[in-house]
Each structure stands twice: as structure tokens, then as C-alpha cells.
Design an enzyme around this catalytic site. Structure first.
Site, PDB file in Angstrom:
ATOM      1  N   GLY A 254      28.104 -17.608-105.349  1.00 34.50           N
ATOM      2  CA  GLY A 254      27.638 -16.990-106.515  1.00 34.50           C
ATOM      3  C   GLY A 254      26.279 -16.797-106.873  1.00 34.50           C
ATOM      4  O   GLY A 254      25.202 -17.957-106.653  1.00 34.50           O
TER       5      GLY A 254
ATOM      6  N   GLY B 226      24.284 -15.516-109.350  1.00 32.35           N
ATOM      7  CA  GLY B 226      23.832 -15.456-110.746  1.00 32.35           C
ATOM      8  C   GLY B 226      22.367 -15.869-110.697  1.00 32.35           C
ATOM      9  O   GLY B 226      21.579 -15.977-109.629  1.00 32.35           O
ATOM     10  N   ALA B 227      21.769 -16.049-111.810  1.00 36.99           N
ATOM     11  CA  ALA B 227      20.555 -16.819-112.241  1.00 36.99           C
ATOM     12  C   ALA B 227      20.025 -17.795-111.189  1.00 36.99           C
ATOM     13  O   ALA B 227      19.199 -18.119-110.357  1.00 36.99           O
ATOM     14  CB  ALA B 227      19.839 -16.718-113.564  1.00 36.99           C
ATOM     15  N   ILE B 228      20.978 -18.816-111.358  1.00 38.70           N
ATOM     16  CA  ILE B 228      20.948 -20.155-110.836  1.00 38.70           C
ATOM     17  C   ILE B 228      21.098 -20.107-109.178  1.00 38.70           C
ATOM     18  O   ILE B 228      20.199 -20.575-108.415  1.00 38.70           O
ATOM     19  CB  ILE B 228      21.663 -21.165-111.364  1.00 38.70           C
ATOM     20  N   GLY B 229      22.048 -19.359-108.817  1.00 41.61           N
ATOM     21  CA  GLY B 229      22.427 -19.249-107.319  1.00 41.61           C
ATOM     22  C   GLY B 229      21.396 -18.482-106.521  1.00 41.61           C
ATOM     23  O   GLY B 229      21.177 -18.974-105.727  1.00 41.61           O
TER      24      GLY B 229
ATOM     25  N   LYS C 295      21.795 -33.668-118.990  1.00 38.69           N
ATOM     26  CA  LYS C 295      21.564 -32.240-119.514  1.00 38.69           C
ATOM     27  C   LYS C 295      22.612 -31.820-120.267  1.00 38.69           C
ATOM     28  O   LYS C 295      22.386 -30.993-121.318  1.00 38.69           O
ATOM     29  CB  LYS C 295      21.758 -31.554-117.772  1.00 38.69           C
TER      30      LYS C 295
ATOM     31  N   ASN D 241      23.097 -28.794-123.768  1.00 39.71           N
ATOM     32  CA  ASN D 241      24.051 -27.899-123.858  1.00 39.71           C
ATOM     33  C   ASN D 241      24.944 -27.910-124.902  1.00 39.71           C
ATOM     34  O   ASN D 241      25.363 -26.811-125.807  1.00 39.71           O
ATOM     35  CB  ASN D 241      24.852 -27.653-122.585  1.00 39.71           C
TER      36      ASN D 241
ATOM     37  N   SER E 101      22.464 -20.308-121.203  1.00 41.55           N
ATOM     38  CA  SER E 101      23.322 -19.494-120.466  1.00 41.55           C
ATOM     39  C   SER E 101      24.821 -19.036-121.192  1.00 41.55           C
ATOM     40  O   SER E 101      25.038 -18.051-120.998  1.00 41.55           O
ATOM     41  CB  SER E 101      23.556 -20.300-119.005  1.00 41.55           C
TER      42      SER E 101
END
Length: 326
Positions: A7, A9-12, A205, A209, A273
């Protein structure tokens, strides 16, 4: 160490850049325009500590990459059934799989040791698909702190002054395999560590969220803009205290001052996110981030009136956009 990031995306993409800098033999699973861009020009990470660039092996089909020493699953929780159906070619006899995802994970009650030991969570693992595909014996939990966004295919901008990834075993041990991944990430310039209680880190965390995500979904603004309104700010603080109470009801003692934690959020000009997913028309992680924590609150006898209202409205927003179905 052969590591695949499943994956991008931004984090990956951010983690991929750090792993490559840290010396991993890196590959990634990507799709669409992201896959095309990575194959053509690699991954670029623009972070406060400098720009990183790597050219990993990239594929849509895990069979092209073969068995790995470790896999980091960085997709949305909503994509896990698809991951379960395709991950097998990446798994050798000793491959570990770290789930770096938001919300309550499918393995939450495995080796937990409490009264709900072994309870299945079909909301985030329908039909035990991931449990059957990967198995709890391979599984590591992961919690990432990094505000970042894909600005164009193959390029991610990191807005956090510092970022970190925390890894842990479901059974509460500090393992060599978790430490090995953390060491590579640290060599790549990312704060990373292996800890004995990943659930505490998960809740540290998740309370953010859960308390701010619904309000930002409703306002469709970043946290700083959303919380500038005094009435919204008060609701967010009540939601944060209710989130901490849920964790306490589940036996998680968070050494967190709500006022201090909230003060940091007020000044964060970043879109959560789940709001980014709403804006991009991607499936929203309502079940993992909103629904399951409130279900666990009910089971623990914790009242959450402000969260109940905010989540109900955010759930309706997601459903109306066609991005969530109960």
C-alpha cells in the site's frame, strides 16, 4: 532484510522512503497511477529533515515479488479483505506482517489476556479473511504518527516536524523481529521502537482520531480551522475525555493530560486521513475508527454522549457520500 510495503498511500510511501534509506531491500505493492509513477520515477518523500528518493521494485501482483522477510501493510482497514486475498505470495515460513493501520485492528483481542480474550471483530475482518490469510503468529501491531499527504503520484509531503512508528507483538513481548524493522527505520531517519504494550500506543493515537475525526468530517476543514470555533472546541474536548474514558474502561491507562493533548491539536493545520478519504471519494474507515470504539465503550459500560452524536452525524455523512455501509 527484504521488506515489502503493501500500500503506497501517504503513510506507505513515507515508510518506504525511510526503509530504503535505512538499507532495506525494498519492494512495494501499488496500483493505478501510483504504480505507474513509482515504476517510472520512484518514490519521493519531502520531509522536514530533507528529501528522500528511492526506486523500489513495484508491482500490483504480489506474485511478482515473492517471499519477504517482513511485510508492512499500510492500506486502509477497508482494503484488508483485498489484501487477505492477495498477500500469500509474499509470505515465506518466517515472514512477519506488521499492520500499520488506524483504528481498532482485527487482532485486538488475540493474546490480550482479559475477559474478551480471543473475541473476533468481524467489523474489521469479515469472515476472518485476514486471520486465515496471515495468522496471528505472523502478526505485529503498528502505530504510526506522521501527518503526510500524497501531492502527486509518487510524491508525498510530510508535514509533521517529527514522525515515528511503534511496533509491538499482540502477546506483549518485545521481539527481535519487531526490533529489526524498527532499527532499519531508525537508520532511515524515522523515530521507531518496539514496545511491550502496543494496545496502549494504539489508544494513545486513537483518542485523537476518534475525538477530532468526526468533527473534521462534518466541517470538511483541517483541525486548526475546525477547532477555531469555541462551541466545536468544547465538543472536541468533551469527546477527547470520553475517548480516554473508553480506553480506561478497557484497562488501558493513558498517561495523557487531555488539556495538553488538546492544545496541540488546536494548532495543527492538517486534515485527518478520514477527511482526506471523504474528499477523494475513497471508502472511509468509519467501522475501525468510529464504530468499533463506541461498541467497545458500550461493552465496558462507558457513557459517551458527545461522541455518540458526533459519530452518528459523521456516519451519515459518509453513508450519504456512498463511502460507508454499515
Amino acid at each position: 532484510m527484504k521488506i515489502c510495503v503493501f500500500g503506497t498511500g501517504a503513510i506507505g510511501s513515507h515508510l518506504a522512503g525511510r526503509l530504503a534509506k535505512g538499507g532495506a531491500e525494498l519492494s512495494v505493492i501499488a496500483r493505478g497511477s501510483q504504480l505507474a509513477a513509482i515504476r517510472e520515477k520512484g518514490i519521493t518523500v519531502r520531509a522536514p529533515d530533507g528529501e528522500l528518493h528511492c526506486m523500489p521494485r513495484a508491482a500490483a501482483d504480489p506474485a511478482e515479488l515473492g517471499p519477504q522477510d517482513a511485510v508492512l501493510v499500510t492500506t486502509k482497514q477497508t482494503a484488508l479483505p483485498s489484501v487477505a486475498g492477495t498477500i500469500a505470495p509474499l509470505l515465506g515460513p518466517d515472514t512477519s506482517v506488521a499492520f500499520v493501520v488506524n483504528g481498532i485492528p482485527w487482532w485486538y483481542y488475540d493474546s490480550e489476556g482479559g475477559p474478551n480474550q480471543g473475541t473476533r471483530l468481524p467489523q474489521v475482518d469479515p469472515g476472518d479473511a485476514m486471520r486465515k490469510a496471515v495468522g496471528i503468529e505472523r502478526t505485529l501491531g503498528g502505530v504510526v504518527w506522521s501527518a503526510c499527504t500524497v501531492t502527486e503520484p509518487g510524491v508525498v509531503e510530510v508535514r509533521s516536524p517529527t514522525s515515528r512508528l511503534i511496533l509491538g507483538e499482540p502477546d506483549g513481548t518485545v521481539s527481535a523481529r519487531a526490533q529489526a524493522i524498527a532499527d532499519i527505520l531508525k537508520a532511515g531517519g524515522l523515530g521507531a521502537k518496539a514496545v511491550p504494550d502496543i494496545r496502549t500506543e494504539l489508544w494513545a493515537k486513537l483518542i485523537g482520531n476518534l475525538s477530532q475525526g468526526p468533527l473534521c468530517v462534518l466541517s470538511r476543514q483541517d483541525m486548526k480551522t475546525t477547532l477555531a470555533d469555541p462551541a466545536v472546541r468544547e465538543a472536541a474536548l468533551r469527546s477527547l475525555n470520553e475517548s480516554i474514558a473508553i480506553a480506561a474502561g478497557l484497562g488501558i491507562k493513558l498517561e495523557i493530560n487531555a488539556e495538553d493533548r488538546f492544545a496541540r491539536s488546536v494548532n495543527t493545520a492538517h486534515k485527518p486521513s478520514i477527511l482526506q478519504d471523504l474528499e477523494a471519494g475513497r471508502p472511509m474507515e468509519v467501522a475501525a475508527i468510529f464504530d468499533l470504539p463506541l461498541l467497545l465503550a458500550r461493552q465496558a459500560g462507558v457513557e459517551t454522549p458527545t461522541l455518540d452524536l458526533c459519530v452518528a452525524l459523521a456516519r451519515q455523512t459518509a453513508a450519504a457520500a456512498g463511502l460507508y455501509q454499515a
